[in-house]
Design a protein around this motif. Structure first.
Motif, PDB file in Angstrom:
ATOM      1  N   ASN A   1     -85.659  40.277  15.162  1.00  0.00           N
ATOM      2  CA  ASN A   1     -86.742  39.649  15.937  1.00  0.00           C
ATOM      3  C   ASN A   1     -87.731  38.942  15.013  1.00  0.00           C
ATOM      4  O   ASN A   1     -88.190  37.834  15.321  1.00  0.00           O
TER       5      ASN A   1
ATOM      6  N   ARG B   1     -86.198  35.690  13.805  1.00  0.00           N
ATOM      7  CA  ARG B   1     -86.150  34.696  14.867  1.00  0.00           C
ATOM      8  C   ARG B   1     -87.521  34.072  15.084  1.00  0.00           C
ATOM      9  O   ARG B   1     -87.654  32.873  15.293  1.00  0.00           O
ATOM     10  N   GLU B   2     -88.565  34.901  15.069  1.00  0.00           N
ATOM     11  CA  GLU B   2     -89.917  34.368  15.234  1.00  0.00           C
ATOM     12  C   GLU B   2     -90.311  33.480  14.054  1.00  0.00           C
ATOM     13  O   GLU B   2     -91.004  32.472  14.228  1.00  0.00           O
TER      14      GLU B   2
ATOM     15  N   SER C   1     -88.402  30.043  14.421  1.00  0.00           N
ATOM     16  CA  SER C   1     -88.544  29.277  15.660  1.00  0.00           C
ATOM     17  C   SER C   1     -89.608  28.208  15.496  1.00  0.00           C
ATOM     18  O   SER C   1     -90.548  28.332  14.714  1.00  0.00           O
ATOM     19  N   ARG C   2     -89.491  27.111  16.234  1.00  0.00           N
ATOM     20  CA  ARG C   2     -90.389  25.973  16.127  1.00  0.00           C
ATOM     21  C   ARG C   2     -91.730  26.269  16.778  1.00  0.00           C
ATOM     22  O   ARG C   2     -92.780  25.927  16.255  1.00  0.00           O
ATOM     23  N   TYR C   3     -91.675  26.916  17.968  1.00  0.00           N
ATOM     24  CA  TYR C   3     -92.890  27.236  18.694  1.00  0.00           C
ATOM     25  C   TYR C   3     -93.016  28.752  18.778  1.00  0.00           C
ATOM     26  O   TYR C   3     -92.023  29.463  18.931  1.00  0.00           O
TER      27      TYR C   3
ATOM     28  N   PRO D   1     -93.490  32.267  20.458  1.00  0.00           N
ATOM     29  CA  PRO D   1     -93.116  32.739  21.805  1.00  0.00           C
ATOM     30  C   PRO D   1     -94.349  32.917  22.678  1.00  0.00           C
ATOM     31  O   PRO D   1     -95.363  33.448  22.233  1.00  0.00           O
TER      32      PRO D   1
END
Length: 186
Positions: free
Chosen positions: A142, A145-146, A149-151, A153
């Protein structure tokens, strides 16, 4: 001439000879019909012990006496039923016992013992799965992934918005618009 009488021996008067021959023939036929048989064909007289059949009569009497005794017993039972005001003895005081009960009980005990052994083996084993390692791996996944990531969550409430979508409706109904929740970012 073929119709006239022809005697076997020569005679002076054919008419008289024909009459005498006819009388002799009639006497012969009468004797034949009145003749008695020389051989006795009546058959032998049946003995009295074969005609009477005492053993058969005795067996028949015994059978009738048994039937009469059974009838008396039934009549007495019916009379006792009538006098008992409807009480019926219909209880079976015997227990059904199977000839195979011991074998089935042994098989059940064997299966129960095997199941108990399997349960003990399963309960004595420690789990090979390491849940803590799984949780740590999930947290690391997790975070990665954060990070990539572009934006960042967002919460689910912020992601939803109102969007109208039109669907064509058949079967004699007019076109109508149905509103659904969709993203407006498209």
């Amino acid at each position: 001439m073929h119709r006239s009488y022809q005697p076997l021996k020569p005679v002076t008067n054919r008419y008289l000879q024909q009459k005498w021959d006819q009388d002799n023939f009639d006497n012969h036929r009468k004797k034949v019909t009145l003749a008695l048989p020389v051989v006795d064909t009546k058959g032998s007289k049946t003995p009295s012990h074969v005609q009477l059949k005492l053993k058969k009569l005795q067996l028949q009497d015994e059978r009738l006496s048994i039937i009469e005794r059974d009838n008396r017993l039934l009549a007495s039972r019916l009379a006792s039923i009538v006098c008992s005001r409807g009480l019926v003895d219909h209880f079976n005081h015997y227990h059904i016992k199977s000839l195979n009960a011991d074998r089935r009980r042994q098989e059940q005990q064997l299966v129960g013992q095997q199941n108990l052994d399997i349960y003990r083996r399963l309960s004595s084993r420690q789990s090979e799965y390491r849940r803590q390692v799984w949780l740590q791996d999930w947290e690391r996944t997790n975070r990665l992934r954060e990070d990539i990531s572009r934006y960042p969550p967002l919460s689910l409430d912020k992601q939803r918005s109102q969007r109208k979508v039109k669907f064509a409706v058949n079967r004699g109904q007019s076109d109508s618009s149905i509103s659904t929740d969709r993203d407006d970012d498209e």
